[in-house]
Motif scaffolding. Structure first.
Motif, PDB file in Angstrom:
ATOM      1  N   PHE A 431     -31.574 -33.527   2.693  1.00 34.42           N
ATOM      2  CA  PHE A 431     -32.650 -33.493   1.707  1.00 34.42           C
ATOM      3  C   PHE A 431     -32.056 -34.026   0.411  1.00 34.42           C
ATOM      4  N   ASP A 432     -32.251 -35.302   0.204  1.00 32.62           N
ATOM      5  CA  ASP A 432     -31.648 -36.022  -0.915  1.00 32.62           C
ATOM      6  C   ASP A 432     -32.657 -36.048  -2.062  1.00 32.62           C
ATOM      7  N   GLU A 433     -32.395 -35.297  -3.115  1.00 32.91           N
ATOM      8  CA  GLU A 433     -33.337 -35.210  -4.225  1.00 32.91           C
ATOM      9  C   GLU A 433     -33.467 -36.521  -4.985  1.00 32.91           C
ATOM     10  N   ARG A 434     -32.467 -37.400  -4.876  1.00 34.12           N
ATOM     11  CA  ARG A 434     -32.484 -38.661  -5.617  1.00 34.12           C
ATOM     12  C   ARG A 434     -32.640 -39.872  -4.704  1.00 34.12           C
ATOM     13  N   GLY A 435     -32.853 -39.624  -3.431  1.00 31.85           N
ATOM     14  CA  GLY A 435     -32.954 -40.754  -2.516  1.00 31.85           C
ATOM     15  C   GLY A 435     -33.532 -40.353  -1.180  1.00 31.85           C
ATOM     16  N   SER A 436     -33.072 -41.042  -0.120  1.00 33.95           N
ATOM     17  CA  SER A 436     -33.650 -40.867   1.215  1.00 33.95           C
ATOM     18  C   SER A 436     -32.869 -39.902   2.092  1.00 33.95           C
ATOM     19  N   GLY A 437     -31.562 -39.757   1.856  1.00 37.68           N
ATOM     20  CA  GLY A 437     -30.765 -38.840   2.674  1.00 37.68           C
ATOM     21  C   GLY A 437     -30.461 -39.365   4.058  1.00 37.68           C
ATOM     22  N   MET A 438     -30.256 -40.677   4.172  1.00 37.98           N
ATOM     23  CA  MET A 438     -29.975 -41.278   5.482  1.00 37.98           C
ATOM     24  C   MET A 438     -28.507 -41.663   5.592  1.00 37.98           C
ATOM     25  N   ARG A 439     -28.029 -41.638   6.829  1.00 36.50           N
ATOM     26  CA  ARG A 439     -26.688 -42.115   7.147  1.00 36.50           C
ATOM     27  C   ARG A 439     -26.724 -42.867   8.469  1.00 36.50           C
ATOM     28  N   GLY A 440     -25.624 -43.560   8.764  1.00 36.28           N
ATOM     29  CA  GLY A 440     -25.490 -44.186  10.069  1.00 36.28           C
ATOM     30  C   GLY A 440     -26.479 -45.309  10.308  1.00 36.28           C
ATOM     31  N   PHE A 441     -27.061 -45.324  11.499  1.00 35.72           N
ATOM     32  CA  PHE A 441     -27.912 -46.429  11.925  1.00 35.72           C
ATOM     33  C   PHE A 441     -29.046 -46.736  10.947  1.00 35.72           C
ATOM     34  N   PRO A 442     -29.883 -45.784  10.565  1.00 40.07           N
ATOM     35  CA  PRO A 442     -30.973 -46.155   9.651  1.00 40.07           C
ATOM     36  C   PRO A 442     -30.475 -46.575   8.276  1.00 40.07           C
ATOM     37  N   ALA A 443     -29.380 -45.985   7.794  1.00 44.52           N
ATOM     38  CA  ALA A 443     -28.846 -46.362   6.485  1.00 44.52           C
ATOM     39  C   ALA A 443     -28.321 -47.791   6.498  1.00 44.52           C
ATOM     40  N   ASP A 444     -27.774 -48.239   7.611  1.00 42.44           N
ATOM     41  CA  ASP A 444     -27.254 -49.602   7.684  1.00 42.44           C
ATOM     42  C   ASP A 444     -28.364 -50.644   7.652  1.00 42.44           C
ATOM     43  N   ASP A 612     -26.333 -47.565 -11.030  1.00 47.01           N
ATOM     44  CA  ASP A 612     -26.735 -46.202 -11.377  1.00 47.01           C
ATOM     45  C   ASP A 612     -28.174 -45.962 -10.903  1.00 47.01           C
ATOM     46  N   PHE A 613     -28.400 -46.281  -9.640  1.00 46.79           N
ATOM     47  CA  PHE A 613     -29.706 -46.187  -8.992  1.00 46.79           C
ATOM     48  C   PHE A 613     -29.475 -46.334  -7.495  1.00 46.79           C
ATOM     49  N   GLY A 614     -30.487 -46.036  -6.707  1.00 49.95           N
ATOM     50  CA  GLY A 614     -30.354 -46.291  -5.272  1.00 49.95           C
ATOM     51  C   GLY A 614     -31.003 -45.244  -4.396  1.00 49.95           C
ATOM     52  N   LEU A 615     -31.185 -45.611  -3.124  1.00 59.26           N
ATOM     53  CA  LEU A 615     -31.843 -44.748  -2.144  1.00 59.26           C
ATOM     54  C   LEU A 615     -30.873 -43.818  -1.425  1.00 59.26           C
ATOM     55  N   SER A 616     -29.588 -43.919  -1.741  1.00 57.84           N
ATOM     56  CA  SER A 616     -28.594 -43.026  -1.128  1.00 57.84           C
ATOM     57  C   SER A 616     -27.916 -42.229  -2.238  1.00 57.84           C
ATOM     58  N   GLY A 617     -28.409 -41.036  -2.475  1.00 61.49           N
ATOM     59  CA  GLY A 617     -27.822 -40.172  -3.488  1.00 61.49           C
ATOM     60  C   GLY A 617     -28.079 -40.602  -4.908  1.00 61.49           C
ATOM     61  N   GLY A 618     -28.897 -41.635  -5.107  1.00 57.41           N
ATOM     62  CA  GLY A 618     -29.247 -42.056  -6.447  1.00 57.41           C
ATOM     63  C   GLY A 618     -28.252 -42.977  -7.109  1.00 57.41           C
ATOM     64  N   GLY A 619     -27.182 -43.393  -6.416  1.00 53.20           N
ATOM     65  CA  GLY A 619     -26.194 -44.263  -7.035  1.00 53.20           C
ATOM     66  C   GLY A 619     -25.365 -44.991  -6.009  1.00 53.20           C
ATOM     67  N   ALA A 620     -24.780 -46.118  -6.418  1.00 50.28           N
ATOM     68  CA  ALA A 620     -24.051 -46.983  -5.484  1.00 50.28           C
ATOM     69  C   ALA A 620     -22.673 -46.457  -5.136  1.00 50.28           C
TER      70      ALA A 620
END
Length: 750
Positions: A431-444, A612-620
């Motif tokens: 549950f990523d409050e600043r993004g999507s909270g994805m890892r692995g296959f969908p994150a790639d 300082d933005f992004g769909l994974s944790g809110g930052g690169a």
């Protein structure tokens, strides 16, 4: 981890192999609840992120010559490992003794079968079981009938068992190894009279009923069967079957010393290369002292192959472009998308770019039950229409190498011959409050979607393909791109990447915590990987001392750093710290302002915060981060061009980095501390490196319609690598003649 019964998904499946070239076949094994027929179509999977604040799920249907409707049936999965095989003929006039040494790993109120003497179907015979630590005999003709032997076994302690059957009489002796304690019992069980009539098979660690049942959690060594000697009764017994368990490298069979034609088949790959009761601690490699590793550990949740029947067989059409695809199946009550990869055709012209899909890492994490699904994450899955199934709820397809067996030991074996819920479009991990909270296959898919959107044509290879084909699989390409987390590698994949770089190839490592754990594989079992978490490292469980060598290939496991090839030697940076799933930003280093690096930051202001933005944790820069270190192999030709800052209090240094708390192995680094490093460089041989040192980096690529400084930085570097000629006379120079898309181009509307 306990296995619970849950209502199975309405429709779900898996594919083998995971990748194929045009003209090759893919077999999809599908289970459809209620035997409902299914419809199917193939989609090219572009973006697998369901976050409504991002690009959204993006896919495109492609023609694969599918039929309108396919018959399907519900297919069961049976967990648990065992050893099963045929017995020699047992003379009915002679008594029979079963001897074996056991070490129970888990005590429960459910029946755990130590061994069963049975017919092939498991309908007749006798089984020795353990329940709540006590030993019982079960007559398989009357399974509800249990005979209490009035003996018990101690948890995680070795004990030699001798069970003798003579018509209706049963005697048993337990010898507790390491103590002088010996217990005996002798009973006359009327219900057992004739129980061995028709027995022609043995099953160790389970009752065989066409599949494992009532499985045992623990270790077994030195099983053998003997009968009274007819020639000289006073001299003792005649051994009729004996399985020494010393060949720890054989994962599928156990030979019978007396009659090799009657070996035992190992079901669901139990753990071998484990310490036996005779382990002295003087030998750490099972190949050196096999007699000290003459044991097998079984678990009730082992799973190496669901063994489902093929529902749909597809041949990849000629001319199908290489890429990431999914078979979408629907049985009117549920849908599923089964990902697969199309490789470039054997004689087709290669693109200049190849995406190396980290499928071995996907397998290591396959069906990871994290204990975080209930609550906000589950609610978000429903709100976003994300992938609905989670291993915490659906436990019928086994777990990951990040989970534990019921006996508390780590899962060392993972297989792709089962539905992998974590490898699905839309699967959310946090549950990523600043993004999507994805890892692995969908994150790639953040990366592959960016490539497609920017108009960069690319091919796809998987880790498994690289492990099989070596550097020849990479040599046609100018640039190799990794995913966000290529953590698990074999010696062959590491060697191939190093050889590619040494031959003038360019590697773009676009993740964090890569090239970290060493895994074992057996080319005859391509669907399996093995992990021994030896020595140090950030690990959720640790292998036992003396069990650091793989059963699949006999090699030493653990970190690549402990095997002489730190991640820095492969990608220029290596795992340094980790924290919560949150991201921050990078700042440019003084070195990045060198004139020869100006192209890298073209279109980016000098004082900008990068990412300082992004769909994974809110930052690169976040979650798991890497640094350069010359002492660990960072090449001299690379420069640290950016370093992160602002990581939260949850971040801590990885254990293998420390000598004592606060003292870094190798001393201070120019951009060390709690920071990620981005490195860039071109070698004199024409090879190149660009590494970002962060798992969350690719989550920033689509921000602001793909127009942002992370997207620009990656594009600038990729264009440089594509436009710089490979070394003259390089035998691995690519044959592709693809043009580079114009700056800022998009292949389709976003």
């Amino acid at each position: 981890m306990s296995i619970q019964d849950h209502k199975p998904p309405g429709v779900i499946g898996y594919v083998t192999p995971l990748s194929a070239r045009p003209g090759e076949r893919l077999d999809f094994k599908i289970s459809s609840l209620g035997d409902r027929a299914i419809t199917a179509n193939v989609m090219r999977l572009d973006c697998c992120d369901p976050n409504p604040l991002g690009p959204g799920l993006k896919s495109e249907q492609v023609e694969f010559g599918l039929s309108a409707v396919y018959p399907a049936r519900e297919q069961k999965t049976y967990l648990g490992s065992c050893a099963f095989g045929e017995l020699p003929t047992i003379p009915v006039t002679q008594d029979l003794t079963v001897e074996l040494t056991v070490r129970p790993g888990f005590v429960s109120a459910t029946d755990q079968t130590i061994f069963s003497l049975q017919d092939n179907a498991g309908t007749t015979g006798v089984a020795l079981i353990i329940r709540n630590g006590r030993l019982f005999l079960k007559n398989l003709r009357s399974p509800a009938q249990l005979e209490d032997l009035d003996l018990s076994l101690k948890l995680k302690a070795w004990c030699k068992l001798e069970v003798s059957f003579s018509d209706g009489d049963v005697s048993m002796r337990t010898s507790h190894i390491g103590t002088s304690k010996i217990e005996e019992t002798s009973r006359s069980f009327t219900g057992m009279r004739g129980a061995l009539v028709g027995v022609d098979h043995i099953c160790l660690a389970a009752l065989w009923n066409g599949h494992p049942k009532d499985c045992y959690n623990g270790t077994i060594e030195a099983p053998r069967l003997s009968v009274a000697s007819q020639e000289a009764p006073e001299s003792g017994r005649t051994i009729i079957a004996q399985w020494p368990f010393t060949d720890s490298g054989n994962s599928e069979w156990v030979s019978d010393d007396i009659d090799p034609s009657l070996g035992l088949q190992l079901i669901n790959l139990p753990m071998r290369a484990v310490r036996s009761s005779s382990w002295t601690g003087q030998h750490m490699d099972w190949k050196v002292a096999p007699e000290e590793y003459a044991a097998i550990t079984f678990h009730s949740d082992d799973l190496s192959d669901c063994a489902w029947e093929t529902t749909i067989a597809l041949t990849v059409p000629d001319g199908m472009p290489s890429g990431v695809y999914g078979l979408v199946i629907d049985n009117e009550i549920a849908t599923d998308t089964i990902p697969f990869y199309v490789l470039p055709g054997a004689n087709s012209q290669r693109q200049k770019i190849v995406f190396l899909a980290p499928t071995l890492t996907y397998m290591a994490y396959a069906n990871h039950a994290r204990g975080n699904f209930a609550g906000p994450l589950e609610a978000r899955v429903k709100d976003w229409g994300a992938y609905p199934h989670n291993p915490e709820v659906v436990g019928s397809f086994g777990y990951s190498t990040y989970n534990r067996h019921p006996d508390g030991t780590g899962v060392t074996i993972s297989s792709r011959l089962r539905p992998i819920m974590t490898m699905r479009p839309g699967y959310l991990v946090y549950f990523d409050e600043r993004g999507s909270g994805m890892r692995g296959f969908p994150a790639d898919s953040h990366l592959t979607d960016w490539l497609t959107t920017k108009g960069f044509a690319f091919d796809v290879l998987t880790d498994e393909d690289l492990d099989r084909d070596g550097v020849d699989a990479l040599s046609p390409y100018d640039v190799v791109l990794t995913g966000s987390h290529p953590e698990y590698h074999t010696r062959r994949t590491i060697d191939a990447i190093l050889a590619y770089r040494q031959a003038g190839g360019r590697l773009m490592y676009l993740g964090g915590n890569g090239f970290y754990w060493k895994i074992g594989r057996d080319q005859t079992l391509p669907h399996i990987l093995e992990l021994r978490r030896a020595e140090g490292g950030m690990r959720v469980w640790a292998s036992k001392p003396g069990e650091y060598y793989n059963q699949l290939d006999g090699e030493y496991g653990g970190l690549w750093r402990r095997n002489g090839i730190p991640p820095q030697a492969v990608a220029g940076v290596g795992f340094t710290a980790e924290g919560n799933f949150e991201g921050t930003y990078y700042l440019r280093t003084n070195e990045s302002f060198a004139e020869e690096l100006a192209f890298l930051f073209e279109g980016i202001s000098a004082d900008e915060r990068l990412g300082d933005f992004g769909l994974s944790g809110g930052g690169a820069a976040g979650f798991e981060i890497d640094q350069a270190c010359t002492e660990l192999g960072t090449p001299e030709f690379v420069t640290v061009v950016a370093a992160s800052e602002g990581h939260g209090s949850s971040f801590e240094t990885t254990y293998e980095e420390l000598l004592t708390p606060g003292v870094i192995d190798g001393g201070p680094r120019p951009y060390g501390g709690m920071r990620s490093n981005i490195v860039y460089g071109l070698d004199e041989n024409g090879g190149g490196l660009f590494s970002v040192g962060s798992i969350t980096f690719c989550g920033s690529l689509s921000h602001n319609g793909y127009d942002n400084n992370i997207s620009r930085l990656l594009e600038n570097c990729l264009r440089k690598f594509l436009s710089t000629p490979r070394r003259a006379g390089d035998p691995h120079a690519p044959s592709s003649t693809d043009t580079i898309p114009p700056i800022g181009s998009h292949s389709h509307d976003t």
